[in-house]
Design a protein around this motif. Structure first.
Motif, PDB file in Angstrom:
ATOM      1  N   THR A  65       0.248   0.807   3.179  1.00 54.16           N
ATOM      2  CA  THR A  65       0.331   0.259   1.822  1.00 54.16           C
ATOM      3  C   THR A  65      -0.559   1.070   0.887  1.00 54.16           C
ATOM      4  O   THR A  65      -1.071   0.559  -0.097  1.00 54.16           O
ATOM      5  CB  THR A  65      -0.102  -1.222   1.753  1.00 54.16           C
ATOM      6  OG1 THR A  65      -1.435  -1.307   2.233  1.00 54.16           O
ATOM      7  CG2 THR A  65       0.804  -2.104   2.536  1.00 54.16           C
ATOM      8  N   GLY A  66      -0.738   2.315   1.226  1.00 52.01           N
ATOM      9  CA  GLY A  66      -1.484   3.177   0.310  1.00 52.01           C
ATOM     10  C   GLY A  66      -2.975   2.981   0.369  1.00 52.01           C
ATOM     11  O   GLY A  66      -3.625   2.788  -0.647  1.00 52.01           O
ATOM     12  N   THR A  68      -6.583   1.315   0.860  1.00 50.38           N
ATOM     13  CA  THR A  68      -7.129  -0.035   0.719  1.00 50.38           C
ATOM     14  C   THR A  68      -6.968  -0.590  -0.686  1.00 50.38           C
ATOM     15  O   THR A  68      -7.416  -1.682  -0.970  1.00 50.38           O
ATOM     16  CB  THR A  68      -8.627  -0.037   1.068  1.00 50.38           C
ATOM     17  OG1 THR A  68      -9.254   0.950   0.264  1.00 50.38           O
ATOM     18  CG2 THR A  68      -8.850   0.232   2.526  1.00 50.38           C
ATOM     19  N   THR A  69      -6.346   0.176  -1.570  1.00 46.59           N
ATOM     20  CA  THR A  69      -6.173  -0.355  -2.926  1.00 46.59           C
ATOM     21  C   THR A  69      -5.163  -1.486  -2.932  1.00 46.59           C
ATOM     22  O   THR A  69      -4.219  -1.470  -2.166  1.00 46.59           O
ATOM     23  CB  THR A  69      -5.657   0.740  -3.874  1.00 46.59           C
ATOM     24  OG1 THR A  69      -4.741   1.532  -3.172  1.00 46.59           O
ATOM     25  CG2 THR A  69      -6.774   1.548  -4.433  1.00 46.59           C
ATOM     26  N   PRO A  70      -5.347  -2.462  -3.796  1.00 42.58           N
ATOM     27  CA  PRO A  70      -4.402  -3.578  -3.846  1.00 42.58           C
ATOM     28  C   PRO A  70      -3.017  -3.146  -4.307  1.00 42.58           C
ATOM     29  O   PRO A  70      -2.913  -2.172  -5.017  1.00 42.58           O
ATOM     30  CB  PRO A  70      -5.007  -4.530  -4.864  1.00 42.58           C
ATOM     31  CG  PRO A  70      -6.369  -4.057  -5.160  1.00 42.58           C
ATOM     32  CD  PRO A  70      -6.460  -2.648  -4.722  1.00 42.58           C
TER      33      PRO A  70
END
Lengths: 70, 311
Positions: A65-66, A68-70
């Motif tokens: 999901t890329g 640890t960025t939200p």
């Protein structure tokens, strides 16, 4: 019964009758991480799988999901 | 097991709710969970146009399906990543779903529209593939949603995704990221509103929904995601969930309700430092945004072009 597993793809044979719960326990698979599908239909954990069933154990975790960025 | 609602034979159990459902009632349960998330976080208003970021996987196709069935005006956006043997295959699932349901699918392609692919971006930018991919998709999703005037961009992030991201952010005490980790990020200068309507549903539920609804999704994992840290966090959380059902939901929703507000100032401070990128105009804390820098590193954007587009 024939059991298909994915990621990586493999096939195992196991004697029935056997409950979904016991099948996953024997294969040491965390039930939270998979669905068990018989034919086109989901099999609940207390469903009994017969010797001539063809069963897929489908892993449900997907990654990436890329970072640890939200 | 019997269905909690209709007492018919159950096909799926959801341990954290101590419940089991038949197929039909399970679909209803999922729709209700999405509706509750939309209402609780104020994600969407009536009649708003939504763009769903679609990968061809279970979560994004489910998000598209549920939002459509709840009556929202929803189009899809697929971004080709140039990952050999995977990107074309995943695009086929997205196109097939759109065609079957009469929905509109927008497409962008990193190699042909932006001049690089994820393997090359990862190598040239010295980033993990998932990092180059996340950065690229976030930029393109936002840009397309703004260009086309959508009210919100929806992604298929589910409870497991969000709990794993939270664990990663907590382990490193990423205060800015923690301040921005919320199921709704309001629109701001240069940013479309972002929503995560599947946040109340676990990954096993999103997969089960697709099986029950007959939604074909790509089963192969992205070859570049294998062994990444995010998957490791999911495995850890699932081990906890197996012995203590409800752990992931308590972790995530406890954070959202009781701790998120403590990090909002850090996120706000970071937002105040944003200015338009000299290359593309997207908000960035630097002169050139990370997306344009990645393109430059991959040789897909030269400084001359950068100056010209920045004029």
């Amino acid at each position: 019964m024939k059991i298909f597993l994915r990621n990586p793809e493999r096939e195992v044979e196991m004697a029935g009758p056997l409950s979904v719960h016991d099948l996953l326990a024997r294969l040491e698979i965390n039930p939270e991480t998979v669905l068990v599908i018989r034919g086109d239909t989901l099999a609940a954990k207390d469903a009994t799988l017969a010797d001539d069933d063809v069963v897929e154990i489908r892993r449900v975790l997907s990654g990436g999901t890329g970072g640890t960025t939200p | 097991m019997k269905c909690r609602r209709c007492r018919g034979p159950a096909v799926i159990d959801v341990r954290r709710h101590n419940a089991a459902f038949c197929g039909e009632c399970f679909v209803e349960h999922c729709n209700e969970q999405v509706r509750r998330a939309i209402d609780r976080f104020g994600m969407l208003g009536r009649g708003e146009r939504v763009l769903v970021a679609v990968s061809g996987g279970k979560d994004s196709l489910m998000a598209w399906d549920v939002l459509s069935s709840l009556g929202y005006r929803v189009d899809g956006l697929y971004v080709g990543l140039g990952i050999e043997g995977y990107s074309e295959e995943s695009a086929r699932y997205a196109r097939r779903f759109a065609a079957r349901h009469g929905l509109e699918l927008l497409e962008r392609d990193l190699p042909s529209d932006y001049g690089y692919d994820i393997p090359e971006g990862s190598r040239a930018g010295r980033r993990a593939p998932c990092s180059a991919c996340g950065l690229s998709k976030r930029h393109v999703f936002n840009a397309v949603a703004l260009d086309h005037g959508y009210d919100a961009l929806a992604t298929g992030h589910n409870l497991d995704d969000e709990a794993a991201v939270l664990l990663g952010n907590v382990l490193r005490w990423e205060e800015g990221y923690l301040g921005r980790q919320y199921p709704l990020l309001p629109a701001a200068e240069g940013f479309v509103r972002k929503i995560k309507p599947l946040v109340r549903l676990g990954e096993r539920e999103t997969a089960a929904y697709c099986v029950i609804r007959g939604i074909d999704y790509i089963l192969e994992e992205c070859p570049m995601a294998a062994g990444n840290r995010h998957l490791g966090y999911k495995e850890l959380l699932n081990d906890l969930e197996a012995s203590s059902p409800g752990t992931k939901a308590m972790f995530l929703f406890g954070f959202l309700e009781r701790a998120h507000g403590r990090f909002e100032d850090e996120a706000e401070d970071e937002r105040k430092e944003l200015r338009p990128c000299a290359g593309c105009g997207a908000p960035t804390p630097a002169e050139v945004c990370a997306f344009c820098r990645l393109r430059m590193q991959a040789g897909a954007l030269v400084p001359v072009e950068l100056q010209r587009t920045g004029e």
